[in-house]
Design a protein around this motif. Structure first.
Motif, short mmCIF file in Angstrom:
data_model
loop_
_atom_site.label_atom_id
_atom_site.label_comp_id
_atom_site.label_asym_id
_atom_site.label_seq_id
_atom_site.Cartn_x
_atom_site.Cartn_y
_atom_site.Cartn_z
N VAL A 84 -21.89 -66.15 -55.62
CA VAL A 84 -21.62 -64.72 -55.80
C VAL A 84 -22.93 -63.96 -56.02
O VAL A 84 -23.99 -64.37 -55.55
N HIS A 85 -22.83 -62.86 -56.73
CA HIS A 85 -23.95 -61.94 -56.97
C HIS A 85 -25.18 -62.69 -57.48
O HIS A 85 -25.08 -63.56 -58.35
N SER A 86 -26.35 -62.35 -56.94
CA SER A 86 -27.63 -62.92 -57.38
C SER A 86 -27.68 -64.44 -57.24
O SER A 86 -28.34 -65.13 -58.02
N ASN A 87 -26.95 -64.97 -56.25
CA ASN A 87 -26.95 -66.40 -55.95
C ASN A 87 -26.40 -67.25 -57.10
O ASN A 87 -26.77 -68.42 -57.25
N GLU A 88 -25.51 -66.69 -57.88
CA GLU A 88 -24.86 -67.46 -58.93
C GLU A 88 -23.78 -68.35 -58.32
O GLU A 88 -22.97 -67.89 -57.52
N VAL A 89 -23.76 -69.61 -58.68
CA VAL A 89 -22.76 -70.57 -58.20
C VAL A 89 -21.60 -70.59 -59.19
O VAL A 89 -21.80 -70.82 -60.39
N VAL A 90 -20.39 -70.32 -58.70
CA VAL A 90 -19.21 -70.31 -59.57
C VAL A 90 -18.13 -71.21 -58.97
O VAL A 90 -18.14 -71.52 -57.79
N GLU A 91 -17.21 -71.63 -59.82
CA GLU A 91 -16.10 -72.45 -59.36
C GLU A 91 -14.98 -71.58 -58.80
O GLU A 91 -14.79 -70.44 -59.22
N THR A 92 -14.26 -72.13 -57.84
CA THR A 92 -13.09 -71.46 -57.31
C THR A 92 -12.09 -72.51 -56.82
O THR A 92 -12.45 -73.68 -56.65
N ILE A 93 -10.85 -72.10 -56.62
CA ILE A 93 -9.80 -72.98 -56.10
C ILE A 93 -9.36 -72.43 -54.75
O ILE A 93 -8.95 -71.27 -54.65
N ASP A 94 -9.48 -73.25 -53.72
CA ASP A 94 -9.15 -72.81 -52.37
C ASP A 94 -7.67 -72.50 -52.24
O ASP A 94 -6.80 -73.23 -52.73
N CYS A 95 -7.35 -71.40 -51.53
CA CYS A 95 -5.96 -70.93 -51.40
C CYS A 95 -5.26 -71.42 -50.14
O CYS A 95 -4.14 -70.97 -49.84
N MET B 154 -26.51 -70.44 -67.31
CA MET B 154 -26.15 -71.29 -66.18
C MET B 154 -26.30 -70.54 -64.85
O MET B 154 -26.18 -71.14 -63.79
N GLY B 155 -26.53 -69.24 -64.93
CA GLY B 155 -26.64 -68.43 -63.74
C GLY B 155 -28.00 -67.74 -63.66
O GLY B 155 -28.94 -68.14 -64.35
N PRO B 156 -28.09 -66.72 -62.86
CA PRO B 156 -29.38 -66.06 -62.65
C PRO B 156 -29.57 -64.83 -63.53
O PRO B 156 -30.36 -63.95 -63.20
N TYR B 157 -28.87 -64.78 -64.66
CA TYR B 157 -28.80 -63.51 -65.40
C TYR B 157 -29.68 -63.44 -66.64
O TYR B 157 -29.64 -62.44 -67.36
N ALA C 168 -14.49 -62.25 -64.18
CA ALA C 168 -14.04 -63.32 -63.29
C ALA C 168 -15.01 -63.41 -62.11
O ALA C 168 -15.98 -64.17 -62.16
N TYR C 169 -14.78 -62.63 -61.04
CA TYR C 169 -15.72 -62.61 -59.92
C TYR C 169 -16.39 -61.24 -59.77
O TYR C 169 -16.84 -60.86 -58.70
N SER C 170 -16.44 -60.49 -60.87
CA SER C 170 -17.16 -59.21 -60.84
C SER C 170 -18.65 -59.49 -60.67
O SER C 170 -19.13 -60.58 -60.99
N ASP C 171 -19.38 -58.50 -60.15
CA ASP C 171 -20.81 -58.70 -59.94
C ASP C 171 -21.53 -59.03 -61.24
O ASP C 171 -22.41 -59.87 -61.27
N LEU C 172 -21.18 -58.35 -62.30
CA LEU C 172 -21.94 -58.55 -63.53
C LEU C 172 -21.09 -58.48 -64.79
O LEU C 172 -21.35 -59.21 -65.74
N ALA C 173 -20.12 -57.59 -64.83
CA ALA C 173 -19.38 -57.39 -66.08
C ALA C 173 -17.89 -57.26 -65.83
O ALA C 173 -17.45 -56.92 -64.73
N SER C 174 -17.12 -57.51 -66.88
CA SER C 174 -15.66 -57.47 -66.75
C SER C 174 -15.11 -56.05 -66.73
O SER C 174 -13.97 -55.84 -66.32
N TYR C 175 -15.93 -55.05 -67.17
CA TYR C 175 -15.44 -53.67 -67.20
C TYR C 175 -16.54 -52.71 -66.77
O TYR C 175 -17.69 -52.84 -67.21
N MET C 176 -16.16 -51.74 -65.93
CA MET C 176 -17.07 -50.66 -65.57
C MET C 176 -16.36 -49.33 -65.79
O MET C 176 -15.23 -49.14 -65.34
N ARG D 299 -18.09 -53.00 -75.90
CA ARG D 299 -19.49 -52.66 -76.12
C ARG D 299 -20.19 -52.49 -74.79
O ARG D 299 -20.10 -53.33 -73.90
N GLY D 300 -20.89 -51.36 -74.65
CA GLY D 300 -21.66 -51.10 -73.43
C GLY D 300 -23.00 -51.80 -73.49
O GLY D 300 -23.59 -51.94 -74.56
N PHE D 301 -23.48 -52.23 -72.33
CA PHE D 301 -24.74 -52.96 -72.37
C PHE D 301 -25.70 -52.62 -71.22
O PHE D 301 -26.88 -52.95 -71.29
N LYS D 302 -25.22 -51.94 -70.17
CA LYS D 302 -26.09 -51.76 -69.01
C LYS D 302 -25.58 -50.64 -68.12
O LYS D 302 -24.37 -50.52 -67.92
#
Length: 358
Positions: A153-164, A200-203, A220-228, A284-287
């Motif tokens: 995903v974003h910034s070349n982070e490797v995440v787990e997923t389950i194929d559908c 564990m990622g590029p952050y 989950a699979y958001s670029d960076l945060a769970s809320y915008m 809490r806002g951070f970015k």
């Protein structure tokens, strides 16, 4: 000329002074950290929730909600009594990725993704549809115990997923690539909390600049945060600058929460550290949310704005100002703010928004 000998007692005194100074600095830093991380207990109202959105498919079509559950992975729809029994949709739960490279696919690359809508049916089946497809596709959401694979995903982070499964993979490949294969659909393995880790990622480089950025903020699979979140006042300010050549639709910015109120001025959300929504939810806002060509896409047609708007206008007055942030993120303009969840609960359109009272 011989060396000057420092008296033994003076050397000891110097060492003690250095140790005390170091301890004072460490305590001061600890107190600052403790104060920054302390959740406020007194609040003042400044506005209300105007709109709530989830995007069940990353880069896919928005679903507007009237009420939602706030989870660590992002917003989750709340089913009515009549709807109970069907699969519950949540933010950025599904992701499309390339079968060979495993890189996720975004509307920045294929604008047709914006038009793919997700609808849940019963407790474990979901339907995708698109104006570019002759027929919709219904598939079974895989069990959380199914074998996991990986995508990037974003910034070349490797995440787990389950194929559908193959059926939906073929459908997506035809709709997006006009080919029989090439794309896969994954879903988030949420049974273990599935929170990503900064280390564990590029952050880590983001955490060095944005001190409130922790594992709790990653969705989950958001670029960076769970809320915008952003305010209607900020959007109004931008649209005044866009006149007379059209206005921006709030869905171009893909928010989760849009707020407004007499206590909110344009872009005041830039500085919000803690917010309370309704009776229980605390974030809490951070970015700042930096923007790219994604916001030039019409969410209803997938077409790009020929004048690169509203990105062009944002670049004229909303660039980052902090040197460290500029070094990290370049000249991308900011619109909206990222938040992490610190106290769970449900929120609804019309709920009061609070800031710390002091």
């Amino acid at each position: 000329m011989g060396l000057i000998e420092v008296p033994h007692n003076a050397a000891i005194a110097t060492g003690i002074s250095i140790a005390i100074a170091t301890t004072v600095v460490a305590i001061s830093y600890w107190l600052q950290q403790k104060k920054r991380n302390r959740i406020p207990t007194e609040w003042k109202p400044i506005g209300k929730v105007e709109q709530l959105f989830v995007y069940p498919l990353k880069s896919g079509k928005a679903i507007e909600l009237k009420t939602a559950e706030c989870t660590e992975l992002g917003l989750k729809e709340i089913l009515s009594d009549e709807e109970k029994g069907r699969f519950t949709l949540r933010d950025r739960f599904f992701i499309i990725y390339n079968e060979k490279s495993q890189n996720f696919l975004t509307a920045r690359q294929k604008t047709s993704l914006l038009l793919i809508a997700v609808k849940s049916n019963d407790k474990d089946t979901v339907t995708l549809n698109s104006p570019d497809a002759k027929e919709e596709i219904t598939f079974r959401v895989p069990d959380q115990s199914n074998e996991r694979t990986q995508c990037i995903v974003h910034s070349n982070e490797v995440v787990e997923t389950i194929d559908c499964g193959n059926d939906v993979a073929v459908w997506l490949s035809k709709v997006i690539l006009d080919e029989e294969s090439g794309l896969r659909l994954g879903c988030c393995p949420i049974s273990e909390g599935c929170l990503r880790k900064i280390k564990m990622g590029p952050y880590e480089k983001y955490a060095e600049v944005y001190k409130n950025f922790t594992d709790k903020e990653l969705g989950a699979y958001s670029d960076l945060a769970s809320y915008m979140l952003f305010s209607q006042e900020s959007l109004n300010d931008l649209n005044e600058k866009l006149k007379p050549n059209g206005i921006a639709n709030c869905r171009q910015f893909r928010p989760n929460i849009v707020v407004s109120g007499s206590g909110i001025s344009p872009f005041s959300e830039d500085k919000w550290q803690w917010i309370k929504i309704g009776d229980t939810v605390i974030m809490r806002g951070f970015k700042p949310c930096t923007r790219c060509a994604m916001i030039t896409l019409d969410p209803d047609t997938g077409k790009r704005d020929p004048n690169v708007q509203p990105l062009k206008t944002l670049r004229s007055y909303r660039k980052l100002t902090e040197p460290a942030a500029i070094k990290l993120e370049g000249d991308s303009p900011a619109f909206g703010r990222y938040f992490g969840l610190y106290q769970k609960g449900n929120i609804s359109v019309g709920d009061t928004i609070y800031l710390p009272a002091s």
